[in-house]
Enzyme design. Structure first.
Site, PDB file in Angstrom:
ATOM      1  N   ASP A   1       0.824  -1.202   0.000  1.00 53.04           N
ATOM      2  CA  ASP A   1       0.000   0.000   0.000  1.00 53.04           C
ATOM      3  C   ASP A   1       0.865   1.260   0.000  1.00 53.04           C
ATOM      4  O   ASP A   1       0.504   2.274  -0.599  1.00 53.04           O
ATOM      5  CB  ASP A   1      -0.920   0.007   1.221  1.00 53.04           C
ATOM      6  CG  ASP A   1      -2.071  -0.991   1.079  1.00 53.04           C
ATOM      7  OD1 ASP A   1      -2.267  -1.511  -0.034  1.00 53.04           O
ATOM      8  OD2 ASP A   1      -2.757  -1.234   2.082  1.00 53.04           O
TER       9      ASP A   1
ATOM     10  N   SER B   1      -4.676   2.673  14.375  1.00 50.47           N
ATOM     11  CA  SER B   1      -3.863   2.330  15.542  1.00 50.47           C
ATOM     12  C   SER B   1      -3.968   3.381  16.630  1.00 50.47           C
ATOM     13  O   SER B   1      -3.692   3.111  17.802  1.00 50.47           O
ATOM     14  CB  SER B   1      -2.393   2.155  15.134  1.00 50.47           C
ATOM     15  OG  SER B   1      -1.843   3.386  14.705  1.00 50.47           O
TER      16      SER B   1
ATOM     17  N   ARG C   1       8.031  13.538  22.980  1.00 49.03           N
ATOM     18  CA  ARG C   1       7.585  14.639  23.826  1.00 49.03           C
ATOM     19  C   ARG C   1       6.276  15.179  23.279  1.00 49.03           C
ATOM     20  O   ARG C   1       5.944  15.013  22.096  1.00 49.03           O
ATOM     21  CB  ARG C   1       8.630  15.755  23.876  1.00 49.03           C
ATOM     22  CG  ARG C   1       9.029  16.282  22.517  1.00 49.03           C
ATOM     23  CD  ARG C   1       9.901  17.526  22.624  1.00 49.03           C
ATOM     24  NE  ARG C   1       9.147  18.627  23.212  1.00 49.03           N
ATOM     25  CZ  ARG C   1       9.681  19.825  23.421  1.00 49.03           C
ATOM     26  NH1 ARG C   1      10.946  20.051  23.126  1.00 49.03           N
ATOM     27  NH2 ARG C   1       8.946  20.792  23.944  1.00 49.03           N
TER      28      ARG C   1
END
Length: 290
Positions: free
Chosen positions: A72, A192, A157
């Site tokens: 992909d 995700s 961070r």
């Protein structure tokens, strides 16, 4: 859609399996008396006697179908380059998931043959345009088929920013970043991050916070015509387009993300089913064994 006469082949570099599939596809196309242009980046690894080598710009200008062999990620890069040429793209999967490149290598002759015979599904997928402004001046731009991701880069961070939908202020946030995803990208990085799965036919954009420093931040889905504006706070985040194109920002920059006018025309075999792909690729309907 008119019959295909000139077909371009673009393959992922560094894979003998891709080269094998390119050869199989090339022989199929030549057996049908079609003109074949092979991407110059992969042509050096092939037999030059039966092909015409071309740059991607030439493929975009001369072909009426482009076949991508790879994963992909390979198709994402080709899509961004070819969308302006309005050329349909067909994908053969030599990667992992294969939501976009959905023809199995063992089925090249059968499935590609069906497409050449006019038996296929057509999908229109929109892309996102991202523009970075500093002091009112445009300093960087990019495009994405899957997603635009604002993140801290290599260092782990948090960043801070203000989010707007059009002229409407939405919130200020401290988080690891923000994913702005098309329906195409909803089964990629946004998934995700806890984002929703959106059917490819939806005209919508998902905004998915990445590890926000609050318990109430949730993914948001807005109309596809919405302009999303992110004003960068006291930080220097990076912008990633499909994980392949990267832009830099500075405090006070305005990042504007909106739907592009050009669309990708993606072809699928006649029996393609988005929900079957979800069951196969994402493990839907799997049962725990005893």
């Amino acid at each position: 859609m008119k019959p295909f006469e000139t077909v371009g082949i673009i393959g992922r570099l560094g894979s003998e399996l891709v080269l094998h599939s390119v050869s199989v596809l090339q022989q199929l196309l030549l057996s049908r008396q079609l003109k074949v242009l092979v991407d110059d980046e992969i042509s050096q690894h092939l037999d030059h006697s039966a092909m015409q080598v071309a740059s991607r710009k030439q493929i975009g200008e001369q072909c009426d179908l482009v076949v991508v062999i790879g994963g992909d990620g390979s198709l994402l890069g080709v899509a961004r380059a070819m969308a302006r040429h309005d050329i349909p793209i067909l994908g053969i999967n030599r990667g992992k998931l294969g939501f976009l490149t959905d023809i199995h290598p063992d089925e090249i002759e059968e499935k590609v043959g069906e497409v050449l015979d006019g038996h296929y599904q057509v999908e229109q997928r929109f892309l996102l345009a991202v523009n970075v402004y500093r002091g009112g001046d445009l300093i960087a731009s990019g495009s994405a088929l899957n997603d635009v991701v604002i993140n801290s880069g290599r260092s782990a961070r948090m960043i801070n920013f203000d989010l707007y939908m059009g002229d409407a202020y939405v919130y200020s946030q401290d988080s690891d970043g923000l994913i702005v995803s098309t329906p195409t990208g909803s089964t990629a990085y946004a998934l995700s991050g806890g984002g929703p799965i959106m059917h490819p036919g939806l005209d919508a954009i998902a905004i998915v916070p990445m590890f926000p420093h609050t318990l109430s931040a949730r993914p948001t889905v807005v109309n596809g015509n919405t302009e999303i504006k992110v004003v960068i706070g006291d930080c220097h985040p990076y912008i990633s387009c499909d994980g392949q194109v990267h832009l830099n920002t500075a405090p006070g920059d305005e990042v504007k993300i909106s739907k592009k006018s050009e669309q990708l025309t993606l072809l699928h075999p006649q029996d393609h089913d988005f929900y079957a792909a979800c069951r196969d690729k994402l493990g839907w309907s799997e049962r725990l064994s005893d």
